[in-house]
Design a protein around this motif. Structure first.
Motif, short mmCIF file in Angstrom:
data_model
loop_
_atom_site.label_atom_id
_atom_site.label_comp_id
_atom_site.label_asym_id
_atom_site.label_seq_id
_atom_site.Cartn_x
_atom_site.Cartn_y
_atom_site.Cartn_z
N GLU A 39 0.82 -1.21 0.00
CA GLU A 39 0.00 0.00 0.00
C GLU A 39 0.85 1.27 0.00
OE1 GLU A 39 0.12 -1.66 4.25
OE2 GLU A 39 -0.14 -2.42 2.21
N PHE A 40 2.11 1.16 0.45
CA PHE A 40 2.99 2.33 0.45
C PHE A 40 3.55 2.60 -0.94
CE2 PHE A 40 7.22 4.25 0.79
CZ PHE A 40 6.95 5.39 1.56
N SER A 41 3.92 1.54 -1.65
CA SER A 41 4.61 1.70 -2.93
C SER A 41 3.68 1.68 -4.15
CB SER A 41 5.64 0.58 -3.09
OG SER A 41 5.04 -0.69 -2.91
N GLU A 42 2.43 1.30 -3.94
CA GLU A 42 1.51 1.11 -5.07
C GLU A 42 1.30 2.39 -5.88
OE1 GLU A 42 -2.88 -0.88 -5.96
OE2 GLU A 42 -2.20 -0.53 -3.90
N HIS A 43 1.11 3.51 -5.21
CA HIS A 43 0.87 4.79 -5.90
C HIS A 43 1.97 5.78 -5.57
CE1 HIS A 43 -3.09 3.29 -6.98
NE2 HIS A 43 -3.33 3.01 -5.70
N LEU A 44 3.20 5.30 -5.51
CA LEU A 44 4.31 6.14 -5.07
C LEU A 44 4.53 7.33 -5.99
CD1 LEU A 44 6.57 6.51 -3.01
CD2 LEU A 44 8.02 5.04 -4.42
N ASP A 45 4.53 7.12 -7.30
CA ASP A 45 4.76 8.23 -8.24
C ASP A 45 3.71 9.31 -8.11
OD1 ASP A 45 7.07 7.09 -9.24
OD2 ASP A 45 6.02 6.00 -10.83
N GLU A 46 2.44 8.90 -8.02
CA GLU A 46 1.37 9.88 -7.88
C GLU A 46 1.50 10.64 -6.56
OE1 GLU A 46 1.13 6.81 -8.75
OE2 GLU A 46 -0.42 6.43 -10.26
N ASP A 47 1.83 9.93 -5.51
CA ASP A 47 1.98 10.59 -4.20
C ASP A 47 3.12 11.60 -4.22
OD1 ASP A 47 -0.09 9.06 -3.20
OD2 ASP A 47 1.23 7.50 -2.38
N LEU A 48 4.21 11.30 -4.92
CA LEU A 48 5.36 12.21 -4.95
C LEU A 48 5.13 13.39 -5.88
CD1 LEU A 48 8.35 9.69 -4.84
CD2 LEU A 48 7.44 11.11 -3.00
N LEU A 49 4.11 13.31 -6.72
CA LEU A 49 3.73 14.49 -7.50
C LEU A 49 2.99 15.50 -6.63
CD1 LEU A 49 2.52 12.89 -10.87
CD2 LEU A 49 4.63 14.20 -10.45
N ARG A 50 2.29 15.00 -5.60
CA ARG A 50 1.53 15.88 -4.72
C ARG A 50 2.36 16.39 -3.54
NH1 ARG A 50 -2.37 11.77 -5.80
NH2 ARG A 50 -1.84 10.74 -3.82
N ALA A 51 3.40 15.68 -3.19
CA ALA A 51 4.22 16.07 -2.04
C ALA A 51 5.69 15.80 -2.36
CB ALA A 51 3.80 15.29 -0.79
N ARG A 52 6.58 16.51 -1.67
CA ARG A 52 8.02 16.38 -1.95
C ARG A 52 8.55 15.04 -1.47
NH1 ARG A 52 11.12 21.63 0.03
NH2 ARG A 52 12.81 20.43 -0.94
N SER A 53 7.95 14.48 -0.46
CA SER A 53 8.43 13.19 0.06
C SER A 53 7.26 12.43 0.67
CB SER A 53 9.52 13.41 1.11
OG SER A 53 9.01 14.09 2.23
N LYS A 54 7.50 11.17 0.92
CA LYS A 54 6.50 10.31 1.55
C LYS A 54 7.20 9.51 2.66
CE LYS A 54 2.94 6.86 0.43
NZ LYS A 54 2.34 6.04 -0.66
N ARG A 55 6.55 9.45 3.81
CA ARG A 55 7.19 8.84 4.98
C ARG A 55 6.35 7.69 5.52
NH1 ARG A 55 10.76 9.23 9.03
NH2 ARG A 55 10.05 8.57 11.09
N ILE A 56 7.06 6.73 6.15
CA ILE A 56 6.40 5.60 6.78
C ILE A 56 7.29 5.06 7.91
CG2 ILE A 56 7.42 3.91 5.19
CD1 ILE A 56 4.89 2.25 5.41
N ASP A 57 6.65 4.59 8.97
CA ASP A 57 7.34 3.82 10.00
C ASP A 57 6.92 2.36 9.81
OD1 ASP A 57 8.50 6.06 11.10
OD2 ASP A 57 6.92 6.37 12.57
N LEU A 58 7.87 1.47 9.77
CA LEU A 58 7.54 0.08 9.46
C LEU A 58 8.46 -0.88 10.21
CD1 LEU A 58 9.01 -1.09 6.07
CD2 LEU A 58 9.61 1.14 7.02
N PRO A 59 7.95 -2.09 10.49
CA PRO A 59 8.82 -3.12 11.07
C PRO A 59 9.75 -3.66 10.00
CG PRO A 59 6.62 -4.00 10.68
CD PRO A 59 6.55 -2.52 10.38
N PHE A 60 10.97 -4.02 10.42
CA PHE A 60 11.98 -4.48 9.45
C PHE A 60 12.74 -5.65 10.06
CE2 PHE A 60 16.17 -4.51 7.51
CZ PHE A 60 15.88 -4.36 6.15
N ARG A 61 12.94 -6.68 9.26
CA ARG A 61 13.71 -7.85 9.70
C ARG A 61 15.11 -7.76 9.11
NH1 ARG A 61 14.76 -13.35 8.43
NH2 ARG A 61 14.56 -14.74 10.26
#
Length: 337
Positions: A39-61
């Motif tokens: 859900e974070f990467s699906e519309h990444l290009d469109e989201d970055l057209l509306r904002a300079r950056s996109k942020r998320i906090d996520l668990p990482f292994r």
């Protein structure tokens, strides 16, 4: 990352945080390497057209299997050939997330503590009157065997309710400290003796207190340390409904000279990973016994000593609680001087 979101560079900090070597990730999709949710990467290009950056906090292994929390941002980046790629910046926010969870838990504990104290005081006085009256009637009336049995049940249940109220008050009241130099293995031996003679112990339960080399001392209130051990130990016994071994141990803290580590390990049902974060919240008991405040009281007492409590568990295999006590204040001062 390039225009297709494949990694072009991976600096030293990224290697240290993730544990993945540079050669292992170059050319691979950033979404895969950084374990980004769809859900974070699906519309990444469109989201970055509306904002300079996109942020998320996520668990990482990590590569070594450890689980951490990442704070990640992505922005579009012009590449030297005129195309547009992606710049990912991230950091390990595991400690920050733990502080946030601890702060939220402390707020909930404080609110529940005030409520518990109010309820307990309202119930305790009429309960004492009822229990006292029942005891007098039990002694003075001539009762049939069935009536006497019913009366005994009422008295026993009244005492159980009173025990629950005592737990509420112990949880809600400010704790008074009477610090002393305390022999931690001695406390474990005493607690094991009490447990072996309590109703908490089943026929198929075994309690072990291995004796380690050297002495282990903490600067703490004896009654409070005993309560920490008792609550963790009885929780472990209740988790082993089919039997098993409960192990109580104490050892010096290898990372902080003068500190001590208390460990309580059971072979019980274990705790699911999704439930671990909430086990210290009030009324989260799952064994059908007690007030549901046992682990909450442990957490409060441990926090009062600026100690730390860590939980490791595998469903079906058991749970280990590890309480790390800091060095005594005077010992810290002497090392600093």
């Amino acid at each position: 990352a390039d225009e297709h979101n494949r990694l072009l560079t991976f600096n030293r900090s990224a290697v240290l945080i993730t544990g993945y070597a540079l050669a292992r990730v170059l050319g691979k999709p950033a979404i895969e390497v950084l374990q980004l949710p769809p859900e974070f990467s699906e519309h990444l290009d469109e989201d970055l057209l509306r904002a300079r950056s996109k942020r998320i906090d996520l668990p990482f292994r990590r590569a070594d299997g450890d689980h951490i929390n990442l704070g990640l941002s992505v922005a579009q980046l012009p590449l030297p050939d005129g195309r547009r790629g992606y710049l990912y910046t991230f950091q390990d926010v595991t400690d920050l997330k733990q502080l946030e969870r601890d702060a939220q838990l402390q707020k909930r504990l404080a609110a529940v503590g005030e409520m518990a104290a109010g309820i307990a005081h309202e119930i305790r006085n009429p309960l004492a009157s009822m229990s006292g009256s029942m005891q007098i009637l039990r002694q003075e009336l001539t009762l049939s065997s069935d009536q006497a049995q019913l009366m005994d049940i009422v008295l026993r249940e009244s005492e159980r309710l009173n025990d629950t109220i005592r737990s509420f008050l112990a949880y809600a009241r400010p704790q008074r400290f009477e610090r002393q130099r305390l022999d931690l293995p001695g406390v474990l031996q005493d607690t094991a003796t009490l447990l072996r003679n309590s109703h908490e112990l089943g026929e198929s339960h075994i309690i072990e207190v291995p004796v380690g080399p050297g002495e282990v001392f903490v600067e703490a209130d004896e009654n409070q340390v005993r309560q920490i051990v008792w609550n963790l130990a009885t929780n472990g016994l209740r988790a082993m409904s089919k039997g098993g071994t409960l192990t109580l141990s104490a050892a010096p803290d290898p990372d902080h000279p003068g500190g001590a580590v208390l460990t309580v390990t059971d072979q019980g049902v274990g705790i699911a990973a999704d439930d671990l974060e909430g086990i210290f919240e009030p009324f989260r008991g799952s064994f059908g016994k007690g007030s549901g405040l046992g682990l909450s009281i442990v957490y409060r007492l441990v926090s009062d000593y600026n100690a730390a409590i860590d939980v490791q568990s595998q469903p079906g295999r058991g749970t280990t609680f590890r309480v790390t006590f800091p060095p005594a204040p005077e010992r810290r001062a002497s090392r600093a001087s």
